[in-house]
Scaffold this active site. Structure first.
Site, PDB file in Angstrom:
ATOM      1  N   ARG A 135      -4.448  -9.792 -19.769  1.00 31.52           N
ATOM      2  CA  ARG A 135      -5.442  -9.566 -20.828  1.00 31.52           C
ATOM      3  C   ARG A 135      -4.930  -8.643 -21.930  1.00 31.52           C
ATOM      4  NH1 ARG A 135      -8.325  -5.038 -20.306  1.00 31.52           N
ATOM      5  NH2 ARG A 135     -10.268  -5.767 -21.236  1.00 31.52           N
ATOM      6  N   GLU A 177       2.825  -6.678   8.790  1.00 36.15           N
ATOM      7  CA  GLU A 177       2.993  -5.235   8.580  1.00 36.15           C
ATOM      8  C   GLU A 177       3.989  -4.945   7.457  1.00 36.15           C
ATOM      9  OE1 GLU A 177       0.929  -2.952  10.108  1.00 36.15           O
ATOM     10  OE2 GLU A 177      -0.017  -4.830  10.733  1.00 36.15           O
ATOM     11  N   ASP A 202     -11.488   0.058 -23.623  1.00 33.68           N
ATOM     12  CA  ASP A 202     -11.746  -0.067 -22.193  1.00 33.68           C
ATOM     13  C   ASP A 202     -11.771   1.276 -21.495  1.00 33.68           C
ATOM     14  OD1 ASP A 202     -11.718  -2.778 -22.386  1.00 33.68           O
ATOM     15  OD2 ASP A 202      -9.625  -2.988 -21.754  1.00 33.68           O
ATOM     16  N   PRO A 205       0.818  -1.213   0.000  1.00 32.77           N
ATOM     17  CA  PRO A 205       0.000   0.000   0.000  1.00 32.77           C
ATOM     18  C   PRO A 205       0.857   1.272   0.000  1.00 32.77           C
ATOM     19  CG  PRO A 205      -0.167  -1.149   2.106  1.00 32.77           C
ATOM     20  CD  PRO A 205       0.591  -2.038   1.188  1.00 32.77           C
TER      21      PRO A 205
HETATM   22 CL1  6GU Z   1      -0.230  -3.853  -3.173  1.00 34.05          CL
HETATM   23  N1  6GU Z   1      -0.863  -4.522  -0.684  1.00 34.05           N
HETATM   24  C1  6GU Z   1      -1.596  -4.398   0.428  1.00 34.05           C
HETATM   25  N2  6GU Z   1      -1.333  -5.173   1.460  1.00 34.05           N
HETATM   26  N3  6GU Z   1      -2.575  -3.509   0.556  1.00 34.05           N
HETATM   27  C2  6GU Z   1      -2.803  -2.750  -0.501  1.00 34.05           C
HETATM   28  C3  6GU Z   1      -2.108  -2.835  -1.691  1.00 34.05           C
HETATM   29  C4  6GU Z   1      -1.112  -3.749  -1.748  1.00 34.05           C
HETATM   30  N4  6GU Z   1      -2.579  -1.922  -2.545  1.00 34.05           N
HETATM   31  C5  6GU Z   1      -3.544  -1.303  -1.900  1.00 34.05           C
HETATM   32  N5  6GU Z   1      -3.710  -1.800  -0.672  1.00 34.05           N
END
Ligand code: 6GU
Length: 236
Positions: free
Chosen positions: A162, A124, A177, A97
């Site tokens: 895809r 974590e 798309d 994230p």
């Molecule tokens: Cl790539 N990993 C995690 N754990 N949470 C996320 C993410 C990735 N992308 C958005 N939230």
């Protein structure tokens, strides 16, 4: 394209057998291997995590199993400070994230690579030295937090695969798309012409291809303005 996934939950990757991805594998467009990180642990408990330096909640994935895993899976083709696009080597991706955002443009870029390796962390996250040593990219799929990188890796792979030549049928095309044109796609309809009291827009049944293209363009703009104004150039 070759895809490798390193994870403590290999079962998460069962969907790779299905649908588009499964067919691409059968055809040989795609070669996939899923690796259990615990294979590269060296203690009887097969430990992959430890507590964070500096304190804080949760556990961090230890670097040593990742280092051994990536040495083996890459075949030793990685370098200490990653250089761009040495041909023939894997592009190593850490879903997180805290990464840069995944989008259609990045999907298209990854679709041009011969080999991707996804390092799927849990807890974590992974000790930062693993990405420093091995990762070409740290990528997030959106502004929310998942419990691990597995589902994020699957999301990225589905978007990438895809786009590979021969994966979508002739009738389909990735060109129209949502996002590849920079706008959301117009709504689409099939038979019957009336369903539950709701009709299909007359223009779509008119046979006037110019009018249909104009209607779709207008619907794309309307939808984009309502749902994703951030995709439009600033007004004025
Ligand atoms: Cl790539 N990993 C995690 N754990 N949470 C996320 C993410 C990735 N992308 C958005 N939230």
């Amino acid at each position: 394209m070759r895809l490798d996934f390193v994870t403590i939950f290999p079962d998460y990757f069962a969907p790779l057998e299905l649908s588009l991805l499964g067919k691409a594998r059968e055809r040989g467009t795609l070669e996939v291997a899923v690796h259990d990180l615990r294979k590269w642990t060296d203690d009887v408990h097969r430990t992959v995590d430890d507590s964070p330096y500096g304190g804080g909640p949760g556990m961090i994935m230890k670097p040593e199993p990742w280092g051994r895993a990536l040495q083996e899976v890459t075949g030793g083709t990685a370098v200490a400070h990653r250089e761009p696009a040495q041909s023939g080597r894997a592009r190593v991706i850490v879903p997180t994230p805290a990464g840069r955002p995944f989008d259609q443009q990045l999907a298209a870029e990854l679709a041009g690579e011969p080999w991707l390796i996804f390092c799927c962390g849990r807890y974590e996250g992974i000790d930062a030295r693993v990405a420093e040593r091995w990762a070409d990219d740290e990528i997030s799929i959106g502004d929310y937090v998942l419990a691990g990188g597995e589902v994020a890796a699957l999301v990225m792979v589905e978007a990438v695969v895809r786009l590979l030549p021969g994966v979508l049928g002739n009738a389909e095309s990735a060109g129209d798309d949502s996002f590849s044109a920079g706008l959301l796609e117009a709504p689409s309809y099939t038979r019957p012409p009336e369903w539950e009291g709701i009709g299909v827009p007359d223009v779509l049944r008119s046979g006037d291809h110019g009018a249909i293209a104009a209607w779709r363009r207008e619907q794309s703009l309307l939808r984009t303005r309502m749902r994703r104004p951030d995709l439009l150039p600033p007004a004025g």
